[in-house]
Design a protein around this motif. Structure first.
Motif, PDB file in Angstrom:
ATOM      1  N   UNK A 141       0.825  -1.213   0.000  1.00 10.09           N
ATOM      2  CA  UNK A 141       0.000   0.000   0.000  1.00 10.09           C
ATOM      3  C   UNK A 141       0.858   1.261   0.000  1.00 10.09           C
ATOM      4  N   UNK A 142       2.006   1.215   0.679  1.00 12.67           N
ATOM      5  CA  UNK A 142       2.897   2.369   0.680  1.00 12.67           C
ATOM      6  C   UNK A 142       3.533   2.558  -0.707  1.00 12.67           C
ATOM      7  N   UNK A 143       3.849   1.448  -1.369  1.00 15.99           N
ATOM      8  CA  UNK A 143       4.494   1.527  -2.682  1.00 15.99           C
ATOM      9  C   UNK A 143       3.538   2.108  -3.734  1.00 15.99           C
ATOM     10  N   UNK A 144       2.238   1.917  -3.527  1.00 16.67           N
ATOM     11  CA  UNK A 144       1.252   2.455  -4.451  1.00 16.67           C
ATOM     12  C   UNK A 144       1.161   3.965  -4.397  1.00 16.67           C
ATOM     13  N   UNK A 145       1.678   4.572  -3.327  1.00 15.69           N
ATOM     14  CA  UNK A 145       1.611   6.029  -3.175  1.00 15.69           C
ATOM     15  C   UNK A 145       2.992   6.673  -3.259  1.00 15.69           C
ATOM     16  N   UNK A 146       3.926   5.999  -3.932  1.00 20.05           N
ATOM     17  CA  UNK A 146       5.270   6.562  -4.064  1.00 20.05           C
ATOM     18  C   UNK A 146       5.291   7.606  -5.175  1.00 20.05           C
ATOM     19  N   UNK A 147       6.359   8.412  -5.196  1.00 14.05           N
ATOM     20  CA  UNK A 147       6.585   9.379  -6.262  1.00 14.05           C
ATOM     21  C   UNK A 147       5.586  10.509  -6.281  1.00 14.05           C
ATOM     22  N   UNK A 191      -5.395   2.816  -1.104  1.00 14.42           N
ATOM     23  CA  UNK A 191      -4.229   2.233  -0.436  1.00 14.42           C
ATOM     24  C   UNK A 191      -4.012   2.872   0.930  1.00 14.42           C
ATOM     25  N   UNK A 192      -4.139   4.205   1.006  1.00 14.42           N
ATOM     26  CA  UNK A 192      -3.962   4.880   2.296  1.00 14.42           C
ATOM     27  C   UNK A 192      -5.041   4.475   3.298  1.00 14.42           C
ATOM     28  N   UNK A 193      -6.261   4.281   2.806  1.00 17.22           N
ATOM     29  CA  UNK A 193      -7.336   3.872   3.707  1.00 17.22           C
ATOM     30  C   UNK A 193      -7.067   2.477   4.273  1.00 17.22           C
ATOM     31  N   UNK A 194      -6.634   1.569   3.389  1.00 20.96           N
ATOM     32  CA  UNK A 194      -6.317   0.215   3.882  1.00 20.96           C
ATOM     33  C   UNK A 194      -5.139   0.246   4.853  1.00 20.96           C
ATOM     34  N   UNK A 195      -4.178   1.103   4.546  1.00 24.55           N
ATOM     35  CA  UNK A 195      -3.015   1.197   5.434  1.00 24.55           C
ATOM     36  C   UNK A 195      -3.418   1.752   6.800  1.00 24.55           C
ATOM     37  N   UNK A 229       2.628   9.807   6.497  1.00 27.83           N
ATOM     38  CA  UNK A 229       1.648   9.555   5.439  1.00 27.83           C
ATOM     39  C   UNK A 229       0.465   8.729   5.941  1.00 27.83           C
ATOM     40  N   UNK A 230       0.605   8.082   7.082  1.00 28.02           N
ATOM     41  CA  UNK A 230      -0.503   7.287   7.617  1.00 28.02           C
ATOM     42  C   UNK A 230      -0.313   7.159   9.119  1.00 28.02           C
ATOM     43  N   UNK A 231      -1.429   7.148   9.860  1.00 24.66           N
ATOM     44  CA  UNK A 231      -1.351   7.071  11.316  1.00 24.66           C
ATOM     45  C   UNK A 231      -2.566   6.333  11.849  1.00 24.66           C
ATOM     46  N   UNK A 232      -2.345   5.507  12.868  1.00 26.83           N
ATOM     47  CA  UNK A 232      -3.463   4.814  13.514  1.00 26.83           C
ATOM     48  C   UNK A 232      -4.354   5.788  14.248  1.00 26.83           C
ATOM     49  N   UNK A 238      10.986   0.350   6.148  1.00 26.09           N
ATOM     50  CA  UNK A 238      10.096  -0.424   5.282  1.00 26.09           C
ATOM     51  C   UNK A 238      10.757  -0.477   3.898  1.00 26.09           C
ATOM     52  N   UNK A 239      11.025  -1.680   3.442  1.00 28.73           N
ATOM     53  CA  UNK A 239      11.726  -1.814   2.166  1.00 28.73           C
ATOM     54  C   UNK A 239      10.914  -2.641   1.187  1.00 28.73           C
ATOM     55  N   UNK A 240      11.107  -2.328  -0.092  1.00 30.39           N
ATOM     56  CA  UNK A 240      10.406  -3.040  -1.149  1.00 30.39           C
ATOM     57  C   UNK A 240      11.120  -4.364  -1.425  1.00 30.39           C
ATOM     58  N   UNK A 241      10.534  -5.112  -2.341  1.00 30.67           N
ATOM     59  CA  UNK A 241      11.132  -6.414  -2.676  1.00 30.67           C
ATOM     60  C   UNK A 241      12.522  -6.264  -3.284  1.00 30.67           C
ATOM     61  N   UNK A 242      12.776  -5.109  -3.922  1.00 38.49           N
ATOM     62  CA  UNK A 242      14.104  -4.882  -4.498  1.00 38.49           C
ATOM     63  C   UNK A 242      15.015  -4.102  -3.557  1.00 38.49           C
ATOM     64  N   UNK A 243      14.685  -4.140  -2.261  1.00 34.63           N
ATOM     65  CA  UNK A 243      15.512  -3.547  -1.202  1.00 34.63           C
ATOM     66  C   UNK A 243      15.594  -2.023  -1.301  1.00 34.63           C
ATOM     67  N   UNK A 244      14.554  -1.395  -1.858  1.00 32.33           N
ATOM     68  CA  UNK A 244      14.483   0.057  -1.886  1.00 32.33           C
ATOM     69  C   UNK A 244      13.761   0.557  -0.628  1.00 32.33           C
TER      70      UNK A 244
END
Length: 584
Positions: A93-99, A106-110, A137-140, A184-190
């Motif tokens: 969900x975080x990767x969907x809101x990059x850039x 995605x933010x709602x689910x997060x 970008x997101x908070x409980x 928090x890192x992506x699958x490609x270690x970003x």
């Protein structure tokens, strides 16, 4: 007379030991006191050393165990965050809101995920996601807050390290908290961002509380600068300024790192008490566990033994001194009785009476003394009677000052004080209560029809009905004119509506045959509850008053529950009358 005898006589004269009675008494006391004090002092010194070593070991073990538990607690929280940060819900969900893109779904689910996780762990005050730019970008909690992380957090995150901030005082939750984060890192270690949480120290307080070797030992979690973060009982001397002096911290740290371990050091703590303390440094953070005990508690047993020894010594001295004293006391016994009697009178005991034994000057002095004490006793009894009368009068005046002269209910001033206290109590205990605003329908017409005396009788009758309809813990007051206000502690909306309806029907039944009128007198009642309709005395009364007005507008003789929300009105002091013309 030999020279030494003359010198001894002069010395005894200077010490006022010319009388045989005094010489015997001083000799007996001296012969008892010197050996007793010598043995007591030696025993006290030895026991003090043993006790100091025992207390030092207890403090050292307790602080070390608590420090280890603290390290485990921090590691567990970091491990949990790493598990959560690797969750699909977080990374995808975080990767969907990059850039710069923001994906609302995605933010709602997060947000939903963070909230569900936060609610399951009591150590978490808040969970939030921070992007690499340092933005939340997101908070409980549903709102952005300061990140409160070290300045090099980004470098640590890129290196894959956990990040732990400094403990700080959180005004919102009124407690000390600390923020920790993991990358928090992506699958490609970003690096996608940080998963951070705000931790409270409730679990740490419980750990320290369980590890205290005795109730009198207090444990503190402090940072390396000596600032107190929390304590084993959760209480802090001053949440924002509690800090141990640097010299004390240096001494404690030096003691904790010494080999072999040194005894606990003595210092003045934050409560300005003389204490013994031991510190254990945490291996994970620049934190430490400080265990301390007041010297009074640490040496309580020794002090008790010392006091018992002194008591025994005093008892022995009393026995020996009394025996020596009785050898010469018979001559001055009557004067001693008078002296004791005068001392008791000076201390306020006027029940003393010196027995009259024999005659002469001492006998006459005893009679005069007893007569004087008798006169003082009589005067004291007269003064006590006057004080009782004044107390009763003051009590009656107090009752008059808080009640309404006509109805016997509490007056408006006392009601406002009670309502303010009830708001404070309910806020502190998280309880609810209700307020009923009652107005007699068509009271002006009733007064005009039957006269003011009949109107007064109606007010008295309705006030009596109120007292019969409520509990002892409830409060009924005359608010003004034909308006009344009832406070119902521990009542929610449903229970309050039931009481109001019972009062409404009761008024109709009780006044059905009043003044041979064709119809019974009715009342309209507005109901407001804390905290649903107001969180201050002003807003509660205004909410109940608005509900009452709604009942009047709807035809009177009814109960209406307020629908006002806290904050809908603002005000302070006495509630202002609503700017409208209320129907009577």
């Amino acid at each position: 007379m030999l020279r030494w005898e003359q010198a001894l006589a002069r010395l005894l004269h200077l010490l006022r030991l010319d009388e045989i009675k005094r010489k015997i008494l001083v000799f007996a006391l001296t012969a008892t006191l010197i050996p007793s004090l010598t043995m007591g002092w030696l025993s006290y010194g030895q026991n003090s050393r043993v006790t100091s070593e025992k207390v030092s070991e207890e403090l050292r073990v307790a602080s070390s165990q608590a420090s280890r538990e603290l390290d485990i607690w921090i590691k567990q929280r970091i491990y949990e965050l790493r598990v959560f940060s690797s969750s699909y819900e977080v990374s995808e969900n975080l990767q969907k809101s990059r850039g710069g893109r923001v994906n609302p779904d995605a933010m709602r689910r997060l947000n939903t995920y963070l909230k569900s996780v936060s609610e399951k762990f009591r150590d978490y005050e808040e969970l939030l996601v921070i992007n690499p730019d340092g933005q939340v970008v997101s908070s409980s909690g549903g709102h952005a807050s300061a990140i409160n992380l070290p300045g090099n957090w980004l470098l640590l995150a890129r290196a894959g390290d956990a990040i732990v901030g400094s403990a700080y005082w959180d005004e919102t939750s009124a407690q000390t908290v600390v923020r920790i984060a993991v990358p928090i890192k992506s699958a490609d270690d970003q690096l996608l961002g940080l998963l951070a949480t705000t931790l409270n120290f409730v679990a740490v307080e419980e750990i320290m509380g369980k590890l205290t070797p005795r109730e009198t030992v207090q444990m503190y979690l402090i940072d390396i600068d000596g600032r107190v973060i929390t304590s084993s009982n959760g209480a802090l001397p001053d949440q924002k300024q509690a800090r141990l002096p640097e010299t004390v911290i240096q001494r404690l740290v030096g003691e904790s790192t010494a080999e072999p371990a040194l005894p606990a050091i003595e210092y003045t703590n934050l409560a300005q008490q003389e204490v013994l303390g031991n510190i254990a440094l945490s291996s994970q953070q620049e934190w430490a566990i400080l265990a301390e005990i007041t010297e009074a508690d640490a040496y309580e047993q020794i002090i008790r033994i010392r006091n018992l020894t002194l008591l025994i010594t005093v008892a022995v001295l009393l026995v020996i001194g009394t025996s020596a004293y009785l050898l010469g006391v018979t001559i001055v016994r009557p004067l001693h009785r008078l002296t004791r009697g005068a001392s008791e009178v000076a201390n306020g005991n006027l029940g003393v009476e010196v027995p009259l034994i024999g005659g002469g000057e001492i006998g006459y002095l005893t009679e005069v003394f007893n007569y004087m004490v008798g006169k003082l006793r009589d005067d004291q009894q007269e003064l006590a009677a006057v004080n009782d009368t004044l107390t009763k009068t003051n009590r009656e005046l107090q009752e008059i000052s808080i009640t309404d002269g006509l109805t016997g209910l509490y007056n408006r001033r006392y009601m406002m004080e009670t309502l303010s206290n009830e708001v404070s109590r309910a806020s502190r205990l998280k309880h609810n209560f209700a307020v009923l605003m009652i107005d007699i329908d068509h009271f002006k017409r009733y007064n005009d029809t039957y006269g003011h005396l009949a109107g007064d009788d109606l007010l008295v009758k309705i006030a009596s009905l109120f007292r019969q309809s409520i509990r002892d813990m409830d409060l009924a007051a005359r608010y003004g004119g034909e308006e009344f206000l009832i406070i119902l502690p521990e009542h929610g909306a449903e229970a309050a509506m039931g009481v109001a309806e019972r009062i409404r029907t009761g008024v109709g039944t009780a006044t059905s045959d009043l003044n041979n009128s064709q119809e019974a007198v009715s009342v309209s009642i507005g109901v407001a509850t804390f905290p649903e309709n107001g969180t201050t005395p002003v807003t509660l009364i205004e909410s109940a008053d608005a509900a009452l007005y709604q009942g009047k507008e709807s035809g009177r003789n009814r109960v209406v529950l307020s629908d006002a929300k806290p904050g809908a009105r603002a005000g302070s002091g006495e509630p202002s009358r609503t700017k409208r013309t209320r129907k009577s």
